[in-house]
Design a protein around this motif. Structure first.
Motif, PDB file in Angstrom:
ATOM      1  N   LEU A  14     -40.406 -57.775 -15.243  1.00 40.65           N
ATOM      2  CA  LEU A  14     -40.313 -56.396 -15.722  1.00 40.65           C
ATOM      3  C   LEU A  14     -41.684 -55.732 -15.757  1.00 40.65           C
ATOM      4  N   LEU A  15     -42.723 -56.478 -16.139  1.00 43.37           N
ATOM      5  CA  LEU A  15     -44.078 -55.921 -16.116  1.00 43.37           C
ATOM      6  C   LEU A  15     -44.487 -55.568 -14.688  1.00 43.37           C
ATOM      7  N   GLU A  16     -44.199 -56.454 -13.765  1.00 46.36           N
ATOM      8  CA  GLU A  16     -44.539 -56.197 -12.362  1.00 46.36           C
ATOM      9  C   GLU A  16     -43.781 -54.993 -11.818  1.00 46.36           C
ATOM     10  N   ASP A  17     -42.535 -54.802 -12.269  1.00 49.44           N
ATOM     11  CA  ASP A  17     -41.722 -53.665 -11.822  1.00 49.44           C
ATOM     12  C   ASP A  17     -42.055 -52.372 -12.574  1.00 49.44           C
ATOM     13  N   GLY A  18     -42.904 -52.460 -13.597  1.00 52.50           N
ATOM     14  CA  GLY A  18     -43.223 -51.274 -14.389  1.00 52.50           C
ATOM     15  C   GLY A  18     -42.098 -50.852 -15.312  1.00 52.50           C
ATOM     16  N   ALA A  19     -41.237 -51.790 -15.707  1.00 47.93           N
ATOM     17  CA  ALA A  19     -40.037 -51.464 -16.487  1.00 47.93           C
ATOM     18  C   ALA A  19     -40.350 -51.436 -17.987  1.00 47.93           C
ATOM     19  N   GLU A  20     -41.247 -50.569 -18.392  1.00 44.80           N
ATOM     20  CA  GLU A  20     -41.635 -50.442 -19.799  1.00 44.80           C
ATOM     21  C   GLU A  20     -40.448 -50.107 -20.695  1.00 44.80           C
ATOM     22  N   VAL A  28     -47.138 -52.290 -19.813  1.00 48.11           N
ATOM     23  CA  VAL A  28     -47.394 -52.291 -18.372  1.00 48.11           C
ATOM     24  C   VAL A  28     -48.830 -51.898 -18.070  1.00 48.11           C
ATOM     25  N   ASP A  29     -49.330 -50.878 -18.749  1.00 48.77           N
ATOM     26  CA  ASP A  29     -50.732 -50.477 -18.564  1.00 48.77           C
ATOM     27  C   ASP A  29     -51.681 -51.617 -18.935  1.00 48.77           C
ATOM     28  N   THR A  30     -51.368 -52.309 -20.027  1.00 51.57           N
ATOM     29  CA  THR A  30     -52.207 -53.437 -20.452  1.00 51.57           C
ATOM     30  C   THR A  30     -52.189 -54.540 -19.408  1.00 51.57           C
ATOM     31  N   TRP A  31     -51.010 -54.858 -18.894  1.00 47.79           N
ATOM     32  CA  TRP A  31     -50.859 -55.894 -17.857  1.00 47.79           C
ATOM     33  C   TRP A  31     -51.657 -55.530 -16.605  1.00 47.79           C
TER      34      TRP A  31
END
Length: 391
Positions: A49-55, A158-161
């Protein structure tokens, strides 16, 4: 980061439902073996989900669990934070651990507290001092060449990742970091505020991360003492005109929480020092009024400073509730003790619930006065301060 959440009953995605299911199972697990099985599944889904930007999926799952299962909410929040701030991967045939870290710095000033670019020479000196006093001897450190304000920190998981991956690659390859600050928001001015150094470390998998992990004689307290003593002079050119207090570097989310906690008492002391500097008012000559301000629940305490021989409110401090704090947390006693230790003799605590109000004209928070009314904090005009609210 664990945070206060507003109830949401909207329909959520299948991924958010699955996050919630796995988190509940993990919270209710009865063995480390089951923990490991569930953590592996949960981690894989969060990383996808992080890779997909699914915040939205991440926050929807947290919101639903906040209402229904507190232990599962905390398990999921911990796992999302861990995935957003650290990763283990293979680099040049070796397994390495990478982690985003943060170094908070509490500061106050009668002038604007600086944020912005860090010169390369200062960036290098800070990396050296962090490597010598905070991180273990074999860590590779990459520090962003920017001093961040709270408004400029990553706002989402997502921004943090994404920031973790950018800085971690620099740490792996031993490259200097030039941070593109062109899209960052403006910094809001406050009398007392926090600034942040952000970077990443790379270390062989399983090796100690911090100095106190590798040296049995070292502690967090001794590391902070040496970091303050040796690293503090490197920070002085970045914080001209400020009094400041460096905190200890730690994993990104833990360091941010520590800064939030430490900034509250720091703001009280800064407020007293500010009034002494601007008005020549000793702590004994001040009166402090404390009020609890409610929206749907208790949100924060607002603390007013004024003269003991008058009704004016010179200055205000906001003490927000953090983490699991609520109406049952004895915040008032902590505030009173801090004020009396600082020399304040008269502290008035109102029992009433104040409405969560701000000025309709300027948007500034209103503070309690002796009569139990919410009013503006205003310094005498001749002093012309740059800010009247402590962040």
């Amino acid at each position: 980061m664990k945070r206060t959440r507003i109830s949401s009953r909207k329909r959520i995605s299948a991924n958010a439902v699955e996050l919630g299911r796995l988190a509940v199972c993990l919270a209710e697990s009865g063995s480390r073996l089951e923990d490991a099985f569930l953590e592996k599944q949960l981690r894989a889904l969060i990383l996808q989900l992080l890779e997909d930007g699914a915040e939205d999926d991440l926050n929807a799952a947290l919101d639903r669990l906040f209402d229904s299962h507190a232990a599962a909410h905390d398990c999921l929040a911990d796992m999302i934070e861990d995935c957003a701030e650290s990763v283990t991967l293979t680099h040049e045939g070796k397994t390495v651990d990478l982690m985003l870290f943060c170094v908070p710095i509490l500061a106050w000033s009668r002038f604007s507290i600086p944020s912005g670019a860090i010169p390369r020479s200062t960036q290098q000196m800070l990396e050296v001092q962090l490597g010598a006093h905070v991180f273990s001897a074999h860590t590779q450190i990459a520090l962003a060449d920017y001093l961040f304000s709270p408004d400029q920190l990553p706002h989402t998981f997502v921004d943090t990742w994404q920031l973790m991956h950018t800085l971690s690659q620099a740490a792996l390859k031993r490259l200097p970091v030039h941070f593109d600050a062109s899209s960052l928001p403006e910094t809001n001015p406050f009398l007392s505020d926090t600034r942040y150094l952000i970077g990443a470390i790379a270390i062989a998998h399983g090796e100690p991360l911090f100095h106190w992990n590798e040296d049995l004689r070292a502690t967090r307290e001794s590391a902070l003492k040496e970091w303050t003593r040796q690293g503090g002079p490197c920070l002085e050119p970045l914080l001209t005109g400020c009094a400041f207090q460096p905190l200890l570097a730690d994993a990104y989310h833990a360091a941010c929480r520590a800064a939030d906690m430490a900034s509250r008492p720091y703001s009280l002391h800064a407020s007293i020092a500010f009034l002494q500097t601007m008005l020549g008012k000793s702590p004994e000559s001040l009166r402090v009024v404390v009020g609890a301000f409610y929206d749907k629940r208790l949100e924060e305490y607002r603390i007013s400073f004024g003269p003991r021989d008058g009704e004016a409110i010179f200055h205000g401090v906001i003490w927000p509730l953090l983490g699991n704090e609520d109406e049952n947390t004895d915040v008032v006693t902590e505030v009173e003790n801090l004020l009396r230790e600082a020399g304040i003799k008269e502290v008035i605590v109102h029992e009433q619930q104040f409405p969560f109000e701000f000025c309709d004209d300027c948007g500034a928070p209103l503070y309690p006065n002796v009569e139990g009314e919410s009013v503006h904090a205003e310094l005498p005009e001749q002093n012309n301060p740059s800010s009247q609210t402590l962040h």
